[in-house]
Enzyme design. Structure first.
Site, PDB file in Angstrom:
ATOM      1  N   GLN A   1       0.814  -1.212   0.000  1.00 54.40           N
ATOM      2  CA  GLN A   1       0.000   0.000   0.000  1.00 54.40           C
ATOM      3  C   GLN A   1       0.853   1.269   0.000  1.00 54.40           C
ATOM      4  OE1 GLN A   1      -3.366   1.097  -0.920  1.00 54.40           O
ATOM      5  NE2 GLN A   1      -3.371  -0.964  -0.089  1.00 54.40           N
TER       6      GLN A   1
ATOM      7  N   LYS B   1      -1.101  -2.597  -7.709  1.00 54.73           N
ATOM      8  CA  LYS B   1      -1.471  -1.417  -6.920  1.00 54.73           C
ATOM      9  C   LYS B   1      -0.731  -0.181  -7.409  1.00 54.73           C
ATOM     10  CE  LYS B   1      -3.599  -3.780  -3.380  1.00 54.73           C
ATOM     11  NZ  LYS B   1      -3.444  -4.236  -2.018  1.00 54.73           N
TER      12      LYS B   1
ATOM     13  N   CYS C   1     -10.013  -6.755   4.138  1.00 57.39           N
ATOM     14  CA  CYS C   1      -9.019  -7.784   4.492  1.00 57.39           C
ATOM     15  C   CYS C   1      -8.261  -7.408   5.751  1.00 57.39           C
ATOM     16  CB  CYS C   1      -8.035  -8.049   3.359  1.00 57.39           C
ATOM     17  SG  CYS C   1      -8.776  -8.699   1.885  1.00 57.39           S
TER      18      CYS C   1
HETATM   19  C1  PLP Z   1      -3.311  -5.348  -1.416  1.00 57.64           C
HETATM   20  C2  PLP Z   1      -2.550  -5.613  -0.201  1.00 57.64           C
HETATM   21  C3  PLP Z   1      -2.036  -6.882   0.068  1.00 57.64           C
HETATM   22  C4  PLP Z   1      -2.285  -8.073  -0.808  1.00 57.64           C
HETATM   23  O1  PLP Z   1      -1.791  -7.911  -2.093  1.00 57.64           O
HETATM   24  P1  PLP Z   1      -2.097  -9.016  -3.206  1.00 57.64           P
HETATM   25  O2  PLP Z   1      -1.733  -8.329  -4.474  1.00 57.64           O
HETATM   26  O3  PLP Z   1      -3.555  -9.338  -3.104  1.00 57.64           O
HETATM   27  O4  PLP Z   1      -1.245 -10.191  -2.904  1.00 57.64           O
HETATM   28  C5  PLP Z   1      -1.293  -7.042   1.212  1.00 57.64           C
HETATM   29  N1  PLP Z   1      -1.061  -6.022   2.043  1.00 57.64           N
HETATM   30  C6  PLP Z   1      -1.531  -4.801   1.825  1.00 57.64           C
HETATM   31  C7  PLP Z   1      -1.208  -3.694   2.784  1.00 57.64           C
HETATM   32  C8  PLP Z   1      -2.299  -4.547   0.690  1.00 57.64           C
HETATM   33  O5  PLP Z   1      -2.782  -3.320   0.473  1.00 57.64           O
END
Ligand code: PLP
Length: 408
Positions: A205, A228, A366
């Site tokens: 993130q 991301k 999550c």
């Molecule tokens: C999106 C995210 C993940 C998981 O990433 P994936 O691409 O789904 O493996 C883990 N930690 C954080 C802080 C995230 O924002």
């Protein structure tokens, strides 16, 4: 338009998806913390790969295979430079952050014994919790948690008290995806090293908003996902210090990761190939490199500054809505606003926003432990990127007010 170093209107033209309509309204995409949108340059890199030089890498003597290998390894080099790793072979391609964490948890577990301790933060994504719980179950190590406060920040005094010579590993995110809090990872890493513990930082993130320098941080492992940060899904990177990667056992066995195979004994390939079993996401790796080129051309300082202006504006405008509460008011935040409105369910708000073309995320993001801490089922989360505008914040605010009027 916010007075800014970025030419947002021309940046927006780079993202074809931003032109589309959703339910008859212009798309206002505010779910960037879940996945970012893809600029034309990255789409072009993907099309170019499959149109011109799709081939398996590292093995072929033919030209296409060599071109693909060169492009893939060049992407690895770009990623190394971006994160300022000391060596190219400290950059391992993965399928994403989740894969990177599992790779380390799987290997690190073999060093742990009963009574050892590992420390996680209260602000984690499930993918930086569950693999470690599995590791602890296998090894008998004990999982300790750095608590958080109401502002959504880690309680650092408690962290320092948790550390001891029993601590072997600390894992924490750089930025919380649910609240946007930027964690004091430099302090976390230094304190862990003083007791001889290693540190994994989940940078999923943080990477879209700020540039981490892994040598300056002196971090042992840093994991990110390409999707991301303007890249495609299904590819990411695990940075690991050479000495750690040499110590860790391989994660998966297969082709590409071996030096020699007989039925009696197999020897493993050198880094990074030891951890890259099987045919990787070649196109994804190359496109990840293109995404970094794109973002670096805009510049991370300008991105951070502009996004901060968006965050301040959105925070101020949203707080003017009666009954609206924002979760996560840390001193240092990326452009994430997680909120609820008194008496309304986040899912209902999100559904109405979608009908108005506004894409936000609702739920626990999550990060169920954070929601449990606040005793809420979830939040509405608007997460911004450098291609969002102040006008889009206005649409969000207007749409939230409309949802509030419809639901109450
Ligand atoms: C999106 C995210 C993940 C998981 O990433 P994936 O691409 O789904 O493996 C883990 N930690 C954080 C802080 C995230 O924002």
């Amino acid at each position: 338009m916010i007075d800014t170093v970025l030419d947002i209107l021309s940046i927006r033209k780079d993202f074809p998806i931003l032109n589309r309509k959703v339910n008859g309204y212009p798309l206002v995409y505010l779910d960037n913390a879940a996945t970012s949108q893809t600029p034309q340059k990255v789409i072009d890199a993907i099309v170019d790969y499959y149109s011109r030089y799709n081939a398996n890498i590292h093995r072929g003597v033919h030209s296409l295979s060599q071109e693909a290998t060169d492009a893939y390894e060049q992407a690895r080099k770009k990623i190394q430079l971006h994160f300022n790793a000391a060596h190219t072979h400290e950059i391992l391609f993965t399928s994403g952050t989740t894969h990177g964490v599992n790779l380390v948890a799987n290997g690190f577990g073999s060093f742990l014994k009963e009574g050892d301790e590992v420390i996680v933060s209260a602000l984690e994504h499930h993918s930086n919790i569950v693999p470690w719980q599995m590791m602890c179950e296998r090894s008998g190590a004990v999982l300790k948690v750095i608590p958080m406060n109401l502002e959504g920040e880690l309680v650092m005094e408690a962290y320092h008290e948790l550390l001891s010579d029993r601590t072997k590993l600390v894992f924490c995110n750089h930025v919380s995806n649910a609240l946007g809090t930027v964690n004091p990872i430099k302090e976390i890493i230094e304190a862990a090293h003083r007791v001889g513990a290693a540190v994994l930082i989940d940078g999923a993130q943080a990477a879209p908003h700020l540039k981490a320098d892994v040598q300056q941080l002196d971090v042992d492992f840093y994991v990110v996902s390409a999707h991301k940060m303007c890249g495609p899904t299904g590819v990411g990177v695990l940075y690991g210090k050479e000495e750690w990667l040499n110590k860790l056992p391989p994660y998966q066995g297969g082709g590409e990761m071996i030096a020699e195979v007989t039925f009696e004994k197999t020897t493993y390939a050198e880094l990074p190939h030891k951890f890259e079993a099987g045919t990787p996401n070649i196109c994804g790796g190359i496109a990840f490199g293109a995404a970094l080129d794109y973002m670096n051309a805009i510049g991370f300082e300008a991105i951070a500054q502009y996004e901060h202006e968006l965050l301040e504006y959105a925070t101020k405008e949203l707080l003017a809505i009666e009954g609206l509460r924002i979760y996560g008011n840390g001193k240092e935040k990326t452009a994430v606003v997680s909120f609820n409105i008194e008496g309304l369910h986040p899912y209902d708000i999100g559904s109405i926003l979608d009908k108005l073309g506004v894409a936000v995320r609702t739920g626990h993001h999550c990060a169920q432990p954070i929601m449990d801490f606040y005793k809420i089922p979830g939040t509405v989360r608007a997460s911004f990127s450098f291609y969002n505008t102040k006008e889009e914040v206005d649409v969000l605010v207007k749409s939230v007010k409309r949802a509030q009027a419809m639901l109450s």
